[in-house]
Design an enzyme around this catalytic site. Structure first.
Site, PDB file in Angstrom:
ATOM      1  N   ALA B  95       4.964  13.507 -33.579  1.00 13.61           N
ATOM      2  CA  ALA B  95       4.424  13.904 -32.328  1.00 13.61           C
ATOM      3  C   ALA B  95       5.358  13.345 -30.921  1.00 13.61           C
ATOM      4  CB  ALA B  95       2.677  12.389 -32.156  1.00 13.61           C
ATOM      5  N   LYS B  96       5.961  12.915 -31.577  1.00 10.87           N
ATOM      6  CA  LYS B  96       7.076  12.327 -30.478  1.00 10.87           C
ATOM      7  C   LYS B  96       6.752  12.279 -29.017  1.00 10.87           C
ATOM      8  CE  LYS B  96      10.855  14.715 -33.260  1.00 10.87           C
ATOM      9  NZ  LYS B  96      10.214  15.675 -34.281  1.00 10.87           N
ATOM     10  N   ARG B  97       5.701  11.718 -28.624  1.00  9.41           N
ATOM     11  CA  ARG B  97       5.392  11.832 -27.326  1.00  9.41           C
ATOM     12  C   ARG B  97       6.649  10.644 -26.457  1.00  9.41           C
ATOM     13  NH1 ARG B  97       2.344  15.178 -29.456  1.00  9.41           N
ATOM     14  NH2 ARG B  97       0.037  15.179 -29.502  1.00  9.41           N
TER      15      ARG B  97
END
Lengths: 276, 276
Positions: B95-97
């Site tokens: 997700a690379k949040r």
């Protein structure tokens, strides 16, 4: 939307307010929970009450994803509702995405083509690959994190570089070359108002998206003093202070009043600091 | 899952393969498009064919969001299918949040509570606020971007700091204090294999998630040579090279063969470099 068109909206409304739609089912007034789509009903009422006082809306994607497919549907409906009823509003997907090229392409398609947002927030850590696919859409914007409003911004964003300056300054300097003043904005937190001066020294003409006024404690007056340019150049976001101004049946009226109050302050600040 | 349990899976399978489920409707074989849920049908077939050869799956959220609510539903079903049928698999939300605390809390709830992922990838730019809420879930992991596999990783990740070292090294040094070896991994691209040595000097015992083998050109042998530790300490991801090995009716068998081939190489590398 071009930066000139955004400035014209700001002049017309005497406001540079962005309303953050961080809509949380746990905070939506009780009486809406029986409806088919309480998130959308809440947003719609807040939008109708606040639209005269703002130029931008910024749904925070996390809040919609937290509600699963219903949340995603409510987000799609919210953007559509804004487009159809308030076409001058600048709609920002607060997604803070940042990935390699083929993934960024997918995100750009989601936010710009399928949902018709005007802009998306991006985390710059992985470099230009992160932003490039977003620039392929004419009239759309990348909003890059530079100096954020949270306490741990100092963990990395303000690290001093061997070549001089801090990381967030280098992020701005490097990414200036990726786009133009008509498709690139920077996030600079209101809690860092005095550093707005150092940002303005690098990008005098770019728009800045400024969160952190209100619940996070930033001063609107300081933001305008250090950050405003001759075409305003600011969108100041307030989320919780507006949309949760009341949690009763009067939530929309209360949101409208809170937005109107900020608009009044902004009108005065535009008169003082924006000599266009 | 603890790091010891993950290592036991790796020993049992003689594999440290993570299969990236970057499922794109445009690349799903034609004959699946008539089904009610082609994304899930594709994933299910790929999973059944590859599960004997891997220890982890990593759906890339962008691809599911690009398909709207149908994509989100397919993602939920995929995670559920994995949990019910392959309980030993380590499931990563790519997700690379990266956001402020109250937003990260929402994401942690989505990925860990509602969808039961084991781990989520995070962009560290905004500092510890980004990761903290994820550590509140016992047995769950934060996978922090350190040195990524894309060309523009050099824009910021490898900047030299005034205090010495490069940004990605400082990201690792600082974030080591946020969690433990049982809840923190780092993303280090296979295209940067020789820098794996500098990462290992900082975090000898942490697991590393390594993308970039295959389509992006990284060498599996170099990754093992520079990155493996006495408990393996590696998850190597391959996405396109496995799931799109064929775009015909034999897509699942072809995916299984591609995964089996990598597993064979990994088994040999474990024998050579992992003296547990």
């Amino acid at each position: 939307m071009t930066s000139q068109q955004l400035f014209e909206q700001i002049q017309a409304k005497r406001s540079f307010l962005c309303v953050g739609l961080d809509t949380d089912l746990k905070k939506v007034p009780q009486h809406l929970l029986g409806s088919d789509d309480p998130i959308f009903e809440f947003n719609k009422a807040v939008i109708d009450a606040t639209a005269p006082y703002c130029v931008s809306y910024k749904p925070n994607l996390a809040f919609y994803e937290a509600a699963g497919t219903k949340g995603w549907n409510a987000l799609v409906k919210t953007v559509k509702y804004l487009r159809e009823n308030y076409p001058g509003q600048f709609i920002i997907a607060d997604a803070k995405r940042g990935d390699i090229g083929n993934t960024s392409q997918m995100y750009a398609k989601v936010f710009f083509q399928e949902m018709d947002f005007d802009a998306v927030t991006l985390s710059p850590y992985m470099g230009s690959d992160t932003a490039e696919p977003f620039y392929a859409y004419a009239g759309k914007w990348a909003v890059l994190l530079a100096l954020t409003s949270n306490a741990s911004a100092q963990d990395f964003e303000t690290l001093s570089l061997a070549g001089g300056g801090m990381l967030y300054e280098q992020v701005i300097r490097t990414s200036m070359g990726w786009g133009t003043e008509d498709n690139t904005m920077y996030v600079v937190g209101a809690t860092q108002a005095q550093q707005l001066g150092s940002v303005r020294a690098i990008v005098p003409d770019h728009f800045l998206l400024v969160p952190g006024v209100g619940a996070q404690g930033g001063s609107l007056e300081e933001v305008a003093r250090y950050g405003m340019n001759r075409k305003c150049g600011l969108l100041v976001n307030s989320s919780r202070g507006i949309i949760y101004a009341s949690n009763g049946r009067d939530f929309a009226e209360a949101a409208g009043r809170a937005a109107a109050e900020l608009q009044g302050q902004m009108s005065a600040l535009l008169a003082e600091y924006c000599k266009g």
